[in-house]
Write a protein that holds these residues in place. Structure first.
Motif, mmCIF file in Angstrom:
data_model
loop_
_atom_site.group_PDB
_atom_site.id
_atom_site.type_symbol
_atom_site.label_atom_id
_atom_site.label_comp_id
_atom_site.label_asym_id
_atom_site.label_seq_id
_atom_site.Cartn_x
_atom_site.Cartn_y
_atom_site.Cartn_z
ATOM 1 N N GLU A 112 -41.979 29.391 -9.002
ATOM 2 C CA GLU A 112 -41.293 30.590 -9.490
ATOM 3 C C GLU A 112 -42.259 31.754 -9.651
ATOM 4 O O GLU A 112 -41.892 32.914 -9.463
ATOM 5 C CB GLU A 112 -40.594 30.305 -10.823
ATOM 6 C CG GLU A 112 -39.352 29.439 -10.727
ATOM 7 C CD GLU A 112 -38.231 30.124 -9.973
ATOM 8 O OE1 GLU A 112 -37.458 30.862 -10.602
ATOM 9 O OE2 GLU A 112 -38.148 29.929 -8.734
ATOM 10 N N GLU A 226 -31.587 27.960 -8.768
ATOM 11 C CA GLU A 226 -30.841 27.133 -9.717
ATOM 12 C C GLU A 226 -31.749 26.687 -10.858
ATOM 13 O O GLU A 226 -32.726 25.969 -10.653
ATOM 14 C CB GLU A 226 -30.259 25.907 -9.001
ATOM 15 C CG GLU A 226 -29.353 25.093 -9.904
ATOM 16 C CD GLU A 226 -28.750 23.897 -9.182
ATOM 17 O OE1 GLU A 226 -27.626 23.506 -9.531
ATOM 18 O OE2 GLU A 226 -29.408 23.353 -8.280
ATOM 19 N N TYR A 227 -31.418 27.119 -12.069
ATOM 20 C CA TYR A 227 -32.144 26.729 -13.274
ATOM 21 C C TYR A 227 -31.343 25.622 -13.952
ATOM 22 O O TYR A 227 -30.396 25.883 -14.684
ATOM 23 C CB TYR A 227 -32.274 27.939 -14.210
ATOM 24 C CG TYR A 227 -33.427 28.852 -13.905
ATOM 25 C CD1 TYR A 227 -34.213 29.381 -14.919
ATOM 26 C CD2 TYR A 227 -33.743 29.185 -12.587
ATOM 27 C CE1 TYR A 227 -35.286 30.231 -14.647
ATOM 28 C CE2 TYR A 227 -34.813 30.021 -12.309
ATOM 29 C CZ TYR A 227 -35.580 30.541 -13.325
ATOM 30 O OH TYR A 227 -36.641 31.372 -13.059
ATOM 31 N N ARG A 228 -31.730 24.380 -13.689
ATOM 32 C CA ARG A 228 -30.971 23.253 -14.209
ATOM 33 C C ARG A 228 -31.871 22.302 -14.982
ATOM 34 O O ARG A 228 -33.065 22.256 -14.782
ATOM 35 C CB ARG A 228 -30.272 22.496 -13.077
ATOM 36 C CG ARG A 228 -31.209 21.796 -12.120
ATOM 37 C CD ARG A 228 -30.460 20.820 -11.200
ATOM 38 N NE ARG A 228 -31.391 20.028 -10.452
ATOM 39 C CZ ARG A 228 -31.765 20.278 -9.207
ATOM 40 N NH1 ARG A 228 -31.267 21.324 -8.577
ATOM 41 N NH2 ARG A 228 -32.632 19.498 -8.587
ATOM 42 N N ASP A 229 -31.305 21.559 -15.844
ATOM 43 C CA ASP A 229 -31.887 20.453 -16.609
ATOM 44 C C ASP A 229 -33.393 20.601 -16.843
ATOM 45 O O ASP A 229 -33.819 21.428 -17.634
ATOM 46 C CB ASP A 229 -31.537 19.092 -15.970
ATOM 47 C CG ASP A 229 -31.705 19.040 -14.458
ATOM 48 O OD1 ASP A 229 -30.693 18.878 -13.774
ATOM 49 O OD2 ASP A 229 -32.831 19.183 -13.962
ATOM 50 N N ARG A 231 -35.811 21.772 -15.097
ATOM 51 C CA ARG A 231 -36.369 23.068 -14.708
ATOM 52 C C ARG A 231 -36.189 24.093 -15.831
ATOM 53 O O ARG A 231 -37.128 24.812 -16.195
ATOM 54 C CB ARG A 231 -35.687 23.576 -13.440
ATOM 55 C CG ARG A 231 -35.930 22.718 -12.223
ATOM 56 C CD ARG A 231 -35.111 23.235 -11.049
ATOM 57 N NE ARG A 231 -35.392 22.522 -9.827
ATOM 58 C CZ ARG A 231 -34.816 22.810 -8.656
ATOM 59 N NH1 ARG A 231 -33.930 23.810 -8.586
ATOM 60 N NH2 ARG A 231 -35.124 22.122 -7.572
ATOM 61 N N LEU A 232 -35.000 24.153 -16.352
ATOM 62 C CA LEU A 232 -34.723 25.094 -17.440
ATOM 63 C C LEU A 232 -35.557 24.740 -18.660
ATOM 64 O O LEU A 232 -36.139 25.625 -19.317
ATOM 65 C CB LEU A 232 -33.232 25.065 -17.772
ATOM 66 C CG LEU A 232 -32.769 25.982 -18.907
ATOM 67 C CD1 LEU A 232 -33.027 27.444 -18.570
ATOM 68 C CD2 LEU A 232 -31.283 25.758 -19.184
ATOM 69 N N GLU A 233 -35.638 23.456 -18.975
ATOM 70 C CA GLU A 233 -36.460 23.008 -20.108
ATOM 71 C C GLU A 233 -37.909 23.428 -19.901
ATOM 72 O O GLU A 233 -38.563 23.921 -20.838
ATOM 73 C CB GLU A 233 -36.374 21.492 -20.252
ATOM 74 C CG GLU A 233 -37.266 20.931 -21.351
ATOM 75 C CD GLU A 233 -37.376 19.415 -21.315
ATOM 76 O OE1 GLU A 233 -38.334 18.893 -21.904
ATOM 77 O OE2 GLU A 233 -36.517 18.758 -20.682
ATOM 78 N N ILE A 236 -38.470 27.231 -20.520
ATOM 79 C CA ILE A 236 -38.363 27.638 -21.923
ATOM 80 C C ILE A 236 -39.528 27.094 -22.743
ATOM 81 O O ILE A 236 -40.173 27.820 -23.490
ATOM 82 C CB ILE A 236 -37.012 27.189 -22.508
ATOM 83 C CG1 ILE A 236 -35.873 27.971 -21.856
ATOM 84 C CG2 ILE A 236 -36.998 27.378 -24.024
ATOM 85 C CD1 ILE A 236 -34.496 27.507 -22.247
ATOM 86 N N VAL A 244 -35.835 33.620 -18.113
ATOM 87 C CA VAL A 244 -34.434 33.192 -18.055
ATOM 88 C C VAL A 244 -33.516 34.352 -18.425
ATOM 89 O O VAL A 244 -32.513 34.606 -17.751
ATOM 90 C CB VAL A 244 -34.204 31.986 -18.990
ATOM 91 C CG1 VAL A 244 -32.746 31.541 -18.929
ATOM 92 C CG2 VAL A 244 -35.129 30.832 -18.614
ATOM 93 N N ILE A 253 -30.427 34.172 -11.106
ATOM 94 C CA ILE A 253 -30.495 32.737 -11.332
ATOM 95 C C ILE A 253 -29.082 32.212 -11.538
ATOM 96 O O ILE A 253 -28.148 32.971 -11.790
ATOM 97 C CB ILE A 253 -31.388 32.364 -12.540
ATOM 98 C CG1 ILE A 253 -30.728 32.822 -13.850
ATOM 99 C CG2 ILE A 253 -32.768 32.970 -12.405
ATOM 100 C CD1 ILE A 253 -31.477 32.324 -15.092
ATOM 101 N N PHE A 255 -26.774 28.384 -12.746
ATOM 102 C CA PHE A 255 -26.796 27.046 -13.305
ATOM 103 C C PHE A 255 -25.944 26.133 -12.437
ATOM 104 O O PHE A 255 -25.218 26.579 -11.543
ATOM 105 C CB PHE A 255 -26.293 27.058 -14.751
ATOM 106 C CG PHE A 255 -27.155 27.882 -15.659
ATOM 107 C CD1 PHE A 255 -28.491 27.568 -15.850
ATOM 108 C CD2 PHE A 255 -26.637 28.993 -16.314
ATOM 109 C CE1 PHE A 255 -29.292 28.349 -16.686
ATOM 110 C CE2 PHE A 255 -27.434 29.761 -17.155
ATOM 111 C CZ PHE A 255 -28.761 29.438 -17.328
#
Length: 261
Positions: A112, A226-229, A231-233, A236, A244, A253, A255
């Motif tokens: 990213e 795609e910011y998922r599971d 990846r998002l954790e 952050i 985000v 972005i 989900f």
């Protein structure tokens, strides 16, 4: 046999390695609308998450890379990728799971910054440092699992090697590979010479060389990452919550399916 694929996807890479190890012919295709999250067309019909890989084998349509690996192992049992011993099989599956979750997220987060310039200045530097430190921890964990063996399955290439190869190779591409001369570095050199892996890595290299040209699509909203599971954790917990927020504001972005009504 059709494989919906993106050459940069570590998940798709492990599926291609498995198919090539077993000598199963397939056609790899970048699905139309990939990265947009659009909910129509044959790709969305095959996988409502609109994620690669997806394997279409006659009437069978399978998504999720682990489920696809299981299908490949059962459909074409020779040569086997999973060992016979239940404990060894669990070892391979746990190795794969960590690669698919924690390791993939760290690689993704570094990408990213490198490819999509999600942050600049001090924040970008901080996120890169976080990714580098976490990569070292993950590689140390993998090195302990490899031990003194040539392969993660012991004497022969197997399931775990298939899962680890794309993750470590992406780190090498980022300049975050294992220390030269270490067992994990020697394993990467060894696995890279394997024909199934060499062909897959060559496809990755060719696609990576085009990323600078494609990056604008993801920063202008033409495509949305795609910011998922995990990846998002990762973003952050590593200090990138503003990334985000900015992505939501700019609609760059997305989900995972199902989206909001």
């Amino acid at each position: 046999m059709l494989l919906y694929d993106h050459p940069l996807s570590s998940y798709a890479q492990k599926v291609k390695i498995a198919l090539r190890e077993k000598g199963v012919p397939f056609v790899a295709e970048l699905p139309e609308g990939f990265g947009t999250g659009q909910g129509d067309g044959p790709f969305a019909a095959a996988n409502p998450r609109t994620e690669v890989p997806v394997l279409i084998d006659g009437d069978a349509t399978i998504f999720d890379s682990t489920v696809i690996l299981e299908y490949i192992e059962e459909r074409w049992p020779e040569p086997p990728l999973l060992p016979h011993d239940p404990a060894a099989r669990a070892f391979a599956r746990m190795t794969e799971d960590v690669c698919d979750t924690q390791y993939e997220a760290v690689n993704w987060g570094f990408g990213e910054m490198l490819w999509f310039h999600r942050a600049t200045g001090d924040l970008a530097r901080h996120l890169r440092e976080q990714a580098a430190a976490q990569t070292r921890l993950l590689q140390d964990w993998l090195a302990r699992r490899l031990g003194t063996e040539d392969w993660f399955g012991g004497t022969g290439f197997g399931w775990a090697d298939t899962a680890v190869a794309p993750m470590v190779n992406r780190s090498v591409h980022y300049g975050l590979g294992p220390e030269p001369g270490t067992a994990l570095a020697r394993w990467h050199a060894r696995v890279s010479r394997r024909p199934s892996v060499a062909a897959t890595f060559a496809e990755f290299d060719a696609a990576a060389a085009q990323m600078a040209a494609a990056a604008d699509l993801y920063t202008t909203g033409g495509r949305r990452r795609e910011y998922r599971d995990h990846r998002l954790e990762w973003m952050i917990r590593s200090g990138g919550i503003d990334v985000v927020r900015d992505g939501l504001r700019d609609d760059t972005i997305r989900f995972s399916w199902p989206g909001s009504a």
